[in-house]
Design a protein around this motif. Structure first.
Motif: not given
Length: 360
Positions: A290, A257-259
């Motif tokens: 995001r 999920y960080h990217c």
């Protein structure tokens, strides 16, 4: 869109009839293979293959396991070849659509040398893999001339499932009524394919302006649509030729999920079940937090950008339906990007890497 007979979209539409043809001709297709198995003690099964063949094994495994009541493993051929400990009463099914996969052949050779029962499954006649197993089973379907296999994926699943059902019926592990129920549910799901494809084509056109900007795509799946997730990722990667990755729903949450950012596109295979609400929650998070481009494929109408269809959501055969929007996206998007997916990016790749066997 290419109007040639061997267009990828045409093959998607033909999948319905291809499945029905296998069902109608099942006695002839499977007779010798069932006779080969009938006098053998089988305590576990390995289905080995690469790419589309492996993905078909992922879809078929839980059904075969359920009706036979024995452990079924799906495996890439090389890890299987290098594995050390086996039950001696093992059946190894090596599946290669083109019949030339060097790794699947190596896996079958290992199984044969160990004294296991072996079946080679392929759609092509007179191919090298047929010499590397004690029994041959053909995926009975017209040849696909288009590069990325669509009808072949569906027919591979159906062939493996019917094989498992017939073994179970022969061994009195299921009744004829149970067998017939599986077949009817399978047909109900596969009969939806042309309608899903036409709806997906319209969905693509409605979202085309946004979808054509994609250069980084993630596909999220779970439960019985993990196979469709894997196969859809392969088809899109083969066709549009940009970064496409896939993750099982919960696995995705462990770091990936960080990217995700505003340039990320995400398809969610929202099959009805215990994780559907969690999938929608994940989608909302990435839309709101995001600003990613998120598209839900399900039978629930959430917003105009999502793909909505009255899927059967069959616990065993939803995979035959949920793959279709991904196949259609691969075909339509590659065409609009000016890519002919029927032409390999390197026609000599398999020769250079020796990943295909061309002679028996």
């Amino acid at each position: 869109m290419n109007d040639k007979k061997w267009d990828m979209y045409t093959y998607i539409l033909e999948s319905k009839q291809a499945v029905r043809n296998i069902v109608e001709n099942q006695e002839e297709i499977f007779q010798s293979t069932i006779e080969y198995i009938s006098n053998k003690t089988i305590e576990q099964i390995y289905i080995i293959g690469s790419g589309t063949s492996y993905h078909a094994a992922v879809a078929a495994k839980p059904i075969i396991e359920n009706v036979l009541g024995i452990k079924v493993f799906q495996s890439y051929p090389i890890p299987f070849k290098d594995e050390l400990i086996f039950n001696k009463n093992t059946l190894v099914i090596g599946i290669s659509h083109a019949g030339m996969s060097a790794s699947t052949i190596a896996g079958l050779d290992k199984a044969r040398n160990a004294g296991f029962a072996t079946i080679a499954v392929t759609a092509e006649r007179d191919t090298p893999i047929l010499e590397h197993a004690d029994q041959q089973l053909f995926i009975d379907m017209p040849i696909e001339y288009a590069g990325p296999k669509t009808k072949g994926y569906i027919c591979s699943i159906v062939t493996l499932v019917i094989l498992g059902l017939k073994i179970a019926l022969k061994q009195n592990k299921i009744t004829q009524d149970i067998y017939d129920d599986y077949i009817q549910r399978m047909l109900k799901s596969s009969d939806n394919i042309p309608e899903i494809a036409n709806k997906a084509k319209q969905w693509y056109q409605n979202n085309k302006e946004d979808l054509l900007k994609c250069r980084r795509l993630y596909i999220i799946g779970y439960e019985n649509c993990v196979s469709a997730m894997l196969e859809g990722t392969l088809k899109i990667s083969e066709s549009v030729r940009y970064s496409t990755q896939c993750y099982e729903l919960e696995e995705f949450m462990h770091g990936i999920y960080h990217c995700i950012d505003e340039n990320t596109y995400m398809f969610y295979l929202g099959v009805a079940g215990q994780y559907f609400e969690r999938t929608k929650k994940l989608k909302r998070y990435f839309e709101e937090e995001r600003h990613a481009h998120c598209f839900l494929i399900s039978n629930e109408n959430n917003n105009e950008s999502d793909f909505t269809f009255p899927f059967t959501n069959d616990k065993d055969f939803a995979v035959l339906e949920y793959i279709v929007p991904l196949q259609v996206f691969a075909r339509c998007c590659s065409a609009d990007l000016g890519i002919d997916a029927n032409i390999p990016s390197d026609p000599d790749f398999h020769k250079k890497m020796q990943s295909y066997v061309y002679d028996k």
